[in-house]
Design a protein around this motif. Structure first.
Motif, PDB file in Angstrom:
ATOM      1  N   ALA A 128     -13.570 -26.015  44.033  1.00 15.83           N
ATOM      2  CA  ALA A 128     -14.689 -25.342  43.422  1.00 15.83           C
ATOM      3  C   ALA A 128     -14.660 -23.620  44.159  1.00 15.83           C
ATOM      4  CB  ALA A 128     -16.064 -26.069  42.919  1.00 15.83           C
ATOM      5  N   ALA A 129     -15.000 -24.179  45.997  1.00 11.11           N
ATOM      6  CA  ALA A 129     -14.797 -23.036  46.260  1.00 11.11           C
ATOM      7  C   ALA A 129     -14.227 -22.645  46.283  1.00 11.11           C
ATOM      8  CB  ALA A 129     -15.472 -23.781  48.505  1.00 11.11           C
ATOM      9  N   ILE A 130     -12.663 -23.167  46.114  1.00 12.93           N
ATOM     10  CA  ILE A 130     -11.221 -21.953  46.097  1.00 12.93           C
ATOM     11  C   ILE A 130     -11.463 -21.344  44.488  1.00 12.93           C
ATOM     12  CG2 ILE A 130      -9.269 -22.080  45.904  1.00 12.93           C
ATOM     13  CD1 ILE A 130      -9.108 -25.022  47.948  1.00 12.93           C
ATOM     14  N   ASP A 131     -12.257 -22.023  43.951  1.00  9.08           N
ATOM     15  CA  ASP A 131     -11.704 -20.887  42.741  1.00  9.08           C
ATOM     16  C   ASP A 131     -13.689 -19.654  42.832  1.00  9.08           C
ATOM     17  OD1 ASP A 131     -10.575 -22.754  41.212  1.00  9.08           O
ATOM     18  OD2 ASP A 131     -12.225 -24.346  40.247  1.00  9.08           O
ATOM     19  N   SER A 132     -14.106 -20.488  43.784  1.00  6.36           N
ATOM     20  CA  SER A 132     -15.175 -19.618  43.377  1.00  6.36           C
ATOM     21  C   SER A 132     -14.910 -17.756  44.707  1.00  6.36           C
ATOM     22  CB  SER A 132     -17.073 -20.043  43.516  1.00  6.36           C
ATOM     23  OG  SER A 132     -16.622 -20.281  45.398  1.00  6.36           O
ATOM     24  N   ALA A 133     -13.862 -18.803  45.163  1.00  7.67           N
ATOM     25  CA  ALA A 133     -13.895 -17.487  46.302  1.00  7.67           C
ATOM     26  C   ALA A 133     -12.783 -16.659  46.185  1.00  7.67           C
ATOM     27  CB  ALA A 133     -13.753 -18.239  47.855  1.00  7.67           C
ATOM     28  N   PHE A 134     -11.358 -17.563  45.311  1.00  9.42           N
ATOM     29  CA  PHE A 134     -10.714 -16.520  45.334  1.00  9.42           C
ATOM     30  C   PHE A 134     -10.295 -16.653  43.527  1.00  9.42           C
ATOM     31  CE2 PHE A 134     -10.377 -18.809  49.347  1.00  9.42           C
ATOM     32  CZ  PHE A 134      -9.985 -17.549  49.861  1.00  9.42           C
TER      33      PHE A 134
END
Ligand code: FE
Length: 222
Positions: free
Chosen positions: A97-103
């Protein structure tokens, strides 16, 4: 005295992206030399440090470049071995989820990772970090510089950009190396554990403690 940590997998486990031959040179020669020099410098100074982290921080403070470079390289390489696995997994859960929101997703992260690493001039490291008070980011550091010196972030993964990491397998094509590395080798479980620990759930990775004369005796007594 710091021991050279063993690789957490077999020497041929990361093929074909990173060959058995590369890992033997990289771990047994390059990494070993950083550990050996760190130990020699500490011995000469009569120091008996509690941790490699404390050696790095103090060498940085006192301006001892040679000790800093060797100790930081010893740390970076140990962290790098943990950053890889032969499992070929994808990030899951909170990290995904953090990867989705940053990248915008794993493919966006890959694109940014290859760009950052390929665009980095000279030797160094490319890190996936959790910025404190922010989200995930990619950063590259030069030569031996490490993330301990940057208190505004926690490292989740690192890839070695020194030529010795890829030259035998990919020659001068750092971009191809980074692309193949990202597809096959990131240890997403390790990154997820660092990501959770950075938010107070679990413990951050630390370099193994120095081996004291006492613990050496315990080990040999079995
Ligand atoms: Fe290296």
């Amino acid at each position: 005295m710091f021991a050279l940590p063993e690789l957490p997998y077999a020497y041929d486990a990361l093929e074909p992206v990173m060959s058995d031959r590369t890992l033997h040179f990289h771990h047994d020669k390059h990494h070993a030399a950083y550990v050996k020099t760190t130990n020699e410098l500490l011995q000469k100074a009569g120091a008996s440090p509690r941790s490699l982290e404390s050696v790095i921080l103090e060498a940085s403070k006192s301006g001892d470049k040679k000790l800093f470079n060797n100790a930081a390289q010893a740390w970076n390489h140990s962290f790098f071995w943990e950053s890889m696995s032969a499992r070929r997994e994808q990030p899951t859960g909170e990290l995904a989820a953090a990867i989705d929101s940053a990248f915008g997703g794993v493919s966006g992260l890959k694109k940014a990772f290859v760009e950052e690493g390929a665009g980095h001039f000279g030797s160094g490291w490319v890190w996936l970090t959790l910025e404190h008070g922010g989200g995930l980011e990619l950063r590259s550091t030069h030569d031996a510089d490490d993330t301990l010196m940057h208190e505004d972030m926690t490292p989740l993964l690192v890839c070695d950009l020194w030529e010795h990491a890829y030259y035998l397998d990919h020659q001068n094509d750092r971009k191809a190396f980074l692309s193949a590395w990202f597809d096959a080798l990131p240890n997403w479980r390790f990154a997820a554990a660092q990501h959770a620990a950075a938010q107070g759930r679990g413990r951050l990775w630390r370099h193994p403690d120095p081996v004291t004369a006492e613990s050496e005796k315990l080990v040999s007594a079995g």
